[in-house]
Design a protein around this motif. Structure first.
Motif, PDB file in Angstrom:
ATOM      1  N   PRO A  77      26.320  34.153  66.178  1.00 51.19           N
ATOM      2  CA  PRO A  77      28.313  34.109  66.293  1.00 51.19           C
ATOM      3  C   PRO A  77      28.337  33.260  65.835  1.00 51.19           C
ATOM      4  O   PRO A  77      27.685  31.987  65.473  1.00 51.19           O
ATOM      5  CB  PRO A  77      28.001  33.907  67.763  1.00 51.19           C
ATOM      6  N   GLY A  78      29.782  32.849  65.837  1.00 49.95           N
ATOM      7  CA  GLY A  78      30.139  31.498  65.037  1.00 49.95           C
ATOM      8  C   GLY A  78      30.330  30.218  65.746  1.00 49.95           C
ATOM      9  O   GLY A  78      31.144  29.613  65.003  1.00 49.95           O
ATOM     10  N   SER A  79      30.717  30.468  66.875  1.00 50.47           N
ATOM     11  CA  SER A  79      30.078  29.341  67.610  1.00 50.47           C
ATOM     12  C   SER A  79      29.552  28.068  67.123  1.00 50.47           C
ATOM     13  O   SER A  79      28.157  29.052  67.382  1.00 50.47           O
ATOM     14  CB  SER A  79      30.988  29.559  69.178  1.00 50.47           C
ATOM     15  N   THR A  80      30.031  26.820  67.363  1.00 46.64           N
ATOM     16  CA  THR A  80      29.126  25.754  66.990  1.00 46.64           C
ATOM     17  C   THR A  80      27.954  25.998  68.466  1.00 46.64           C
ATOM     18  O   THR A  80      26.138  25.527  68.585  1.00 46.64           O
ATOM     19  CB  THR A  80      29.637  24.766  66.862  1.00 46.64           C
ATOM     20  N   GLY A  81      28.235  25.949  69.333  1.00 45.72           N
ATOM     21  CA  GLY A  81      27.806  26.223  70.734  1.00 45.72           C
ATOM     22  C   GLY A  81      26.702  27.346  70.920  1.00 45.72           C
ATOM     23  O   GLY A  81      24.967  27.294  70.774  1.00 45.72           O
ATOM     24  N   ALA A  82      27.129  28.574  70.283  1.00 46.12           N
ATOM     25  CA  ALA A  82      25.551  29.838  70.384  1.00 46.12           C
ATOM     26  C   ALA A  82      24.989  29.374  68.814  1.00 46.12           C
ATOM     27  O   ALA A  82      23.730  29.469  69.055  1.00 46.12           O
ATOM     28  CB  ALA A  82      27.032  31.158  70.182  1.00 46.12           C
ATOM     29  N   CYS A  83      25.295  28.970  67.592  1.00 47.04           N
ATOM     30  CA  CYS A  83      24.290  28.100  67.179  1.00 47.04           C
ATOM     31  C   CYS A  83      23.317  27.127  67.674  1.00 47.04           C
ATOM     32  O   CYS A  83      21.682  27.266  67.380  1.00 47.04           O
ATOM     33  CB  CYS A  83      25.231  27.592  65.543  1.00 47.04           C
ATOM     34  N   LYS A  84      24.076  26.165  68.212  1.00 44.26           N
ATOM     35  CA  LYS A  84      22.802  25.434  69.195  1.00 44.26           C
ATOM     36  C   LYS A  84      22.125  25.866  70.009  1.00 44.26           C
ATOM     37  O   LYS A  84      20.468  25.945  69.849  1.00 44.26           O
ATOM     38  CB  LYS A  84      23.614  24.223  69.466  1.00 44.26           C
ATOM     39  N   THR A  85      22.187  27.216  70.362  1.00 45.54           N
ATOM     40  CA  THR A  85      21.853  27.785  71.557  1.00 45.54           C
ATOM     41  C   THR A  85      20.672  28.376  70.102  1.00 45.54           C
ATOM     42  O   THR A  85      19.095  28.531  70.945  1.00 45.54           O
ATOM     43  CB  THR A  85      22.240  28.421  72.357  1.00 45.54           C
ATOM     44  N   GLY A  86      20.872  29.437  69.430  1.00 42.69           N
ATOM     45  CA  GLY A  86      20.486  29.979  68.784  1.00 42.69           C
ATOM     46  C   GLY A  86      19.020  28.982  68.114  1.00 42.69           C
ATOM     47  O   GLY A  86      18.053  29.310  68.051  1.00 42.69           O
ATOM     48  N   TRP A  87      19.366  28.064  67.745  1.00 50.54           N
ATOM     49  CA  TRP A  87      18.414  27.307  66.781  1.00 50.54           C
ATOM     50  C   TRP A  87      17.338  26.927  67.598  1.00 50.54           C
ATOM     51  O   TRP A  87      16.395  26.670  67.170  1.00 50.54           O
ATOM     52  CB  TRP A  87      19.419  25.764  66.061  1.00 50.54           C
ATOM     53  N   LYS A  88      17.717  26.071  68.860  1.00 47.16           N
ATOM     54  CA  LYS A  88      17.022  25.077  69.415  1.00 47.16           C
ATOM     55  C   LYS A  88      15.832  25.669  70.459  1.00 47.16           C
ATOM     56  O   LYS A  88      14.517  25.501  70.176  1.00 47.16           O
ATOM     57  CB  LYS A  88      17.487  24.224  70.233  1.00 47.16           C
ATOM     58  N   THR A  89      16.478  27.267  70.962  1.00 41.79           N
ATOM     59  CA  THR A  89      15.596  27.633  71.808  1.00 41.79           C
ATOM     60  C   THR A  89      14.707  29.308  70.712  1.00 41.79           C
ATOM     61  O   THR A  89      14.031  29.513  71.728  1.00 41.79           O
ATOM     62  CB  THR A  89      16.811  28.605  73.000  1.00 41.79           C
ATOM     63  N   GLY A 137      28.327  34.241  62.238  1.00 36.66           N
ATOM     64  CA  GLY A 137      30.058  34.135  62.296  1.00 36.66           C
ATOM     65  C   GLY A 137      29.581  36.134  62.201  1.00 36.66           C
ATOM     66  O   GLY A 137      28.549  36.247  60.965  1.00 36.66           O
ATOM     67  N   GLY A 138      30.638  36.821  62.680  1.00 35.38           N
ATOM     68  CA  GLY A 138      31.313  37.836  62.413  1.00 35.38           C
ATOM     69  C   GLY A 138      30.048  39.375  62.887  1.00 35.38           C
ATOM     70  O   GLY A 138      30.199  40.016  62.947  1.00 35.38           O
ATOM     71  N   THR A 139      29.986  38.563  64.355  1.00 34.87           N
ATOM     72  CA  THR A 139      28.475  39.228  64.958  1.00 34.87           C
ATOM     73  C   THR A 139      29.930  40.211  66.126  1.00 34.87           C
ATOM     74  O   THR A 139      28.546  40.141  67.320  1.00 34.87           O
ATOM     75  CB  THR A 139      26.935  38.015  66.409  1.00 34.87           C
ATOM     76  N   GLY A 140      30.540  39.322  66.061  1.00 29.42           N
ATOM     77  CA  GLY A 140      31.671  40.125  67.914  1.00 29.42           C
ATOM     78  C   GLY A 140      32.213  41.345  67.036  1.00 29.42           C
ATOM     79  O   GLY A 140      31.644  42.230  66.688  1.00 29.42           O
ATOM     80  N   PHE A 141      33.208  41.841  68.485  1.00 32.22           N
ATOM     81  CA  PHE A 141      33.893  43.032  68.685  1.00 32.22           C
ATOM     82  C   PHE A 141      34.905  43.251  67.553  1.00 32.22           C
ATOM     83  O   PHE A 141      35.959  43.789  67.817  1.00 32.22           O
ATOM     84  CB  PHE A 141      33.366  43.271  69.824  1.00 32.22           C
TER      85      PHE A 141
END
Length: 178
Positions: free
Chosen positions: A137-149, A77-81
């Motif tokens: 980023p704060g979205s769960t999808g972005a966290c899944k992308t960041g964690w898994k990749t 979270g808190g990484t947007g504009f």
């Protein structure tokens, strides 16, 4: 070429959710990260939610950086504009070294999932006092992308040729790619 035969090193990880609206009952991104950290064999020492304030973020992260038992911090979270998004401004001054490739690779992978909207991600990573810090980023999808990749392998001493474990825990150095 050297053989990469490091053993798994369980790390102590702190998870920080940056949000003005999330509570533990609806913190899907932070809860996903905490569960994923545990499933990977690491420990979650603390999972905290703070409001999107440079000073609240910096206070939590600074406390964990000063704690020698914490090896990694994952922030969501808190990484947007938006006017309230301030995670990069809060944590970048704390870095001893920035991991420039983290944001670059995250956006490259994310582009395959969400297209050009990924340019609005200001995710960052760095090391401070032998603690690796990832901000997603704060979205769960972005966290899944960041964690898994990215994050999961970089917190795994068995991943070669290099990972961050030697820089944050007592472990073998990375081997050369030859």
């Amino acid at each position: 070429m050297a053989d990469h035969t490091s053993n798994f090193v369980p790390l102590n990880v702190a998870v920080l959710t940056v949000s003005d609206t999330r509570k533990s009952c609806n913190d899907t991104s932070g809860n996903f990260l905490s569960l994923s950290v545990k499933e990977a064999g690491h420990r979650v020492n603390e999972h905290l939610i703070v409001r999107d304030s440079i000073y609240d973020i910096r206070a939590a992260v600074s406390r964990w950086i000063a704690d020698d038992s914490i090896s990694a911090i994952i922030i969501t979270g808190g990484t947007g504009f938006s006017d309230r998004d301030s995670t990069p401004e809060a944590i970048k001054p704390l870095f001893d070294k920035e991991v420039e490739g983290f944001g670059e690779i995250f956006r490259l992978v994310s582009y395959q999932e969400i297209g050009t909207s990924t340019i609005q991600s200001r995710c960052v990573a760095g090391i401070a006092n032998r603690t690796i810090i990832f901000a997603l980023p704060g979205s769960t999808g972005a966290c899944k992308t960041g964690w898994k990749t990215l994050i999961k392998e970089q917190l795994d001493a068995e991943h070669g040729p290099c990972n961050f474990v030697p820089h944050i825990a007592d472990a073998n150095e990375c081997v050369s790619r030859g």
